[in-house]
Design a protein around this motif. Structure first.
Motif, PDB file in Angstrom:
ATOM      1  N   ASN A  30       7.239  18.233 -13.107  1.00 32.94           N
ATOM      2  CA  ASN A  30       7.658  17.623 -11.854  1.00 32.94           C
ATOM      3  C   ASN A  30       8.029  16.172 -12.150  1.00 32.94           C
ATOM      4  N   VAL A  31       9.029  15.643 -11.459  1.00 29.40           N
ATOM      5  CA  VAL A  31       9.570  14.330 -11.813  1.00 29.40           C
ATOM      6  C   VAL A  31       9.438  13.356 -10.650  1.00 29.40           C
ATOM      7  N   GLN A  32       8.886  12.188 -10.957  1.00 30.28           N
ATOM      8  CA  GLN A  32       8.818  11.079 -10.005  1.00 30.28           C
ATOM      9  C   GLN A  32       9.383   9.823 -10.652  1.00 30.28           C
ATOM     10  N   VAL A  33       9.837   8.914  -9.836  1.00 30.71           N
ATOM     11  CA  VAL A  33      10.344   7.624 -10.287  1.00 30.71           C
ATOM     12  C   VAL A  33       9.591   6.536  -9.534  1.00 30.71           C
ATOM     13  N   LEU A  34       9.128   5.539 -10.259  1.00 28.67           N
ATOM     14  CA  LEU A  34       8.463   4.384  -9.648  1.00 28.67           C
ATOM     15  C   LEU A  34       9.489   3.269  -9.516  1.00 28.67           C
ATOM     16  N   ALA A  35       9.856   2.950  -8.275  1.00 26.60           N
ATOM     17  CA  ALA A  35      10.892   1.961  -8.018  1.00 26.60           C
ATOM     18  C   ALA A  35      10.265   0.657  -7.538  1.00 26.60           C
ATOM     19  N   ARG A  36      10.819  -0.450  -8.007  1.00 25.08           N
ATOM     20  CA  ARG A  36      10.354  -1.763  -7.550  1.00 25.08           C
ATOM     21  C   ARG A  36      10.709  -1.956  -6.078  1.00 25.08           C
ATOM     22  N   ALA A  37       9.761  -2.482  -5.315  1.00 25.41           N
ATOM     23  CA  ALA A  37      10.019  -2.764  -3.908  1.00 25.41           C
ATOM     24  C   ALA A  37      11.149  -3.775  -3.776  1.00 25.41           C
ATOM     25  N   GLY A  38      11.879  -3.708  -2.685  1.00 23.98           N
ATOM     26  CA  GLY A  38      13.029  -4.568  -2.475  1.00 23.98           C
ATOM     27  C   GLY A  38      12.717  -6.046  -2.632  1.00 23.98           C
ATOM     28  N   GLY A  39      13.634  -6.748  -3.289  1.00 18.52           N
ATOM     29  CA  GLY A  39      13.479  -8.179  -3.464  1.00 18.52           C
ATOM     30  C   GLY A  39      12.786  -8.596  -4.742  1.00 18.52           C
ATOM     31  N   LEU A  40      12.163  -7.649  -5.441  1.00 13.52           N
ATOM     32  CA  LEU A  40      11.492  -7.993  -6.696  1.00 13.52           C
ATOM     33  C   LEU A  40      12.508  -8.044  -7.832  1.00 13.52           C
ATOM     34  N   GLN A  71       8.324   3.755  -3.998  1.00  9.76           N
ATOM     35  CA  GLN A  71       8.502   2.313  -4.100  1.00  9.76           C
ATOM     36  C   GLN A  71       7.146   1.614  -4.068  1.00  9.76           C
ATOM     37  N   ALA A  72       7.045   0.548  -4.863  1.00 11.26           N
ATOM     38  CA  ALA A  72       5.795  -0.211  -4.909  1.00 11.26           C
ATOM     39  C   ALA A  72       6.082  -1.617  -5.390  1.00 11.26           C
ATOM     40  N   ASP A  73       5.200  -2.539  -5.006  1.00 15.17           N
ATOM     41  CA  ASP A  73       5.198  -3.856  -5.613  1.00 15.17           C
ATOM     42  C   ASP A  73       4.554  -3.677  -6.986  1.00 15.17           C
ATOM     43  N   VAL A  74       5.383  -3.673  -8.032  1.00 12.47           N
ATOM     44  CA  VAL A  74       4.891  -3.288  -9.357  1.00 12.47           C
ATOM     45  C   VAL A  74       4.032  -4.374 -10.000  1.00 12.47           C
ATOM     46  N   THR A  75       3.863  -5.508  -9.327  1.00 17.23           N
ATOM     47  CA  THR A  75       2.961  -6.551  -9.816  1.00 17.23           C
ATOM     48  C   THR A  75       1.602  -6.507  -9.120  1.00 17.23           C
ATOM     49  N   ASP A  76       1.459  -5.595  -8.148  1.00 17.44           N
ATOM     50  CA  ASP A  76       0.270  -5.591  -7.299  1.00 17.44           C
ATOM     51  C   ASP A  76      -0.472  -4.267  -7.439  1.00 17.44           C
ATOM     52  N   HIS A  77      -1.753  -4.338  -7.854  1.00 16.74           N
ATOM     53  CA  HIS A  77      -2.530  -3.131  -8.075  1.00 16.74           C
ATOM     54  C   HIS A  77      -2.683  -2.305  -6.804  1.00 16.74           C
ATOM     55  N   PRO A 104      -0.343  -4.399 -15.272  1.00 22.87           N
ATOM     56  CA  PRO A 104      -0.818  -3.859 -13.995  1.00 22.87           C
ATOM     57  C   PRO A 104      -0.644  -2.350 -13.892  1.00 22.87           C
ATOM     58  N   LEU A 105       0.368  -1.816 -14.580  1.00 22.50           N
ATOM     59  CA  LEU A 105       0.560  -0.366 -14.570  1.00 22.50           C
ATOM     60  C   LEU A 105      -0.632   0.349 -15.204  1.00 22.50           C
ATOM     61  N   ILE A 106      -1.141  -0.212 -16.292  1.00 26.29           N
ATOM     62  CA  ILE A 106      -2.252   0.432 -17.003  1.00 26.29           C
ATOM     63  C   ILE A 106      -3.488   0.482 -16.117  1.00 26.29           C
TER      64      ILE A 106
END
Length: 317
Positions: A30-40, A71-77, A104-106
């Motif tokens: 199954n495939v997912q993509v983690l996208a940066r939230a807008g503006g980052l 979508q996520a703020d990729v800098t925020d746990h 932060p991903l780890i």
């Protein structure tokens, strides 16, 4: 047995996009993509960024084909943890100078119950390079990438490390600077083939908690690769052969920036200790059915346009 879910981070770059496309074609996960939230803002080792519209078009296309885009703020746990829930394997395709974005991903992967983390190590075998004598910008990156593996282990996550040798597109501007005499076989990869091979490595049982050094595109000497390029383009390719001292001199003369790290690769490659090769060909043994893009297609359709972009960027610097 239920299918594993793979989430790809930095999926809209060349390697990330190719990884997602191959996951869909392979139809094993199954495939997912983690996208940066807008503006980052994201970092890039090449200075070339996809536009917001281009990314949105890609995400929309993937959604239509069954990919889950989170979508996520990729800098925020706090934002990353729920976005990674349900992920079995997390694949990072961030470029060289965005290595620190993986920390932060780890942590979030640990909290979300992710089983395996695939860090962005698609170049040298950094466990070796970090200990070589000459300091340079690329060796600094090697030390950080080796440290990231320790953090993954500390978090209790499984890992798969996929060194991929030299990326062809970064070393073809003319005159081509050849590392050494050009007669030693090494692993060659391109971003599109690095992305394509990741799902196949992940699906192999020997990849768990393993370093899997691949030749995603070809396993050739410098001279064999450049001779093939000449045949394909129908012209001579200007080349110059540089030993370790030559690469050191070139490194000292290169201004700070992305190109200095690329020249640093030459410094490291030409001081590789005898008997300890930088590159290997794991896929020849474990993935014999996998084939890199034929050079006859790769050079005109992918490499030469990338070389022109790189030369234009350097000329504007």
């Amino acid at each position: 047995m239920s299918r594993k879910t793979v989430t790809v981070f930095a999926a809209t770059g060349s390697a990330g996009s190719a990884c997602v496309e191959e996951l869909l074609r392979q139809d094993v996960f199954n495939v997912q993509v983690l996208a940066r939230a807008g503006g980052l803002q994201e970092k890039s080792s090449s200075g070339l960024l996809n536009s917001v519209d281009t990314k949105q078009q890609r995400w929309d296309d993937w959604r239509r084909r069954g990919v889950v885009v989170k979508q996520a703020d990729v800098t925020d746990h706090a934002s990353l943890i729920p976005a990674l829930e349900g992920t079995d394997y997390l694949v990072s395709c961030v470029p060289l100078f965005a290595t620190e974005s993986q920390y932060p991903l780890i942590w979030a992967a640990k909290e979300a119950g992710v089983e395996r983390f695939v860090p962005s190590e698609f170049g040298f075998i950094y466990e070796w390079e970090q200990f070589w004598p000459t300091d340079n910008a690329h060796k600094t990156a090697a030390r950080q990438k080796a440290f990231i593996r320790r953090v993954i282990e500390l978090a209790g996550l499984d890992f798969t490390i996929i060194p991929a040798g030299l990326w062809i597109e970064y070393f073809m501007p003319e005159p081509v600077a050849v590392m050494g005499d050009g007669n030693t076989k090494i692993s060659w990869s391109s971003a599109c083939d690095v992305g394509r091979i990741i799902p196949h490595v992940l699906a192999h049982p020997a990849s768990r908690n393993a370093v899997c050094p691949v030749a995603a595109t070809a396993y050739l000497t410098w001279n064999e690769l450049l001779d093939a390029r000449e045949r394909i383009l129908g012209r001579k390719v200007e080349r110059v052969y540089l030993g370790h001292e030559d690469w050191l001199k070139a490194y000292d003369e290169t201004p700070d920036g992305p190109m200095k790290a690329i020249v640093g690769i030459g410094v490291s490659a030409t001081e590789c200790p005898e008997g300890m090769p930088l590159w290997a060909h794991w896929n020849a043994m474990h993935l014999p059915a996998f084939k890199g893009t034929p050079l006859e297609q790769l050079f005109p359709e992918y490499i030469e346009p990338r070389v022109r972009e790189l030369q234009a960027m350097l000329g504007a610097a």
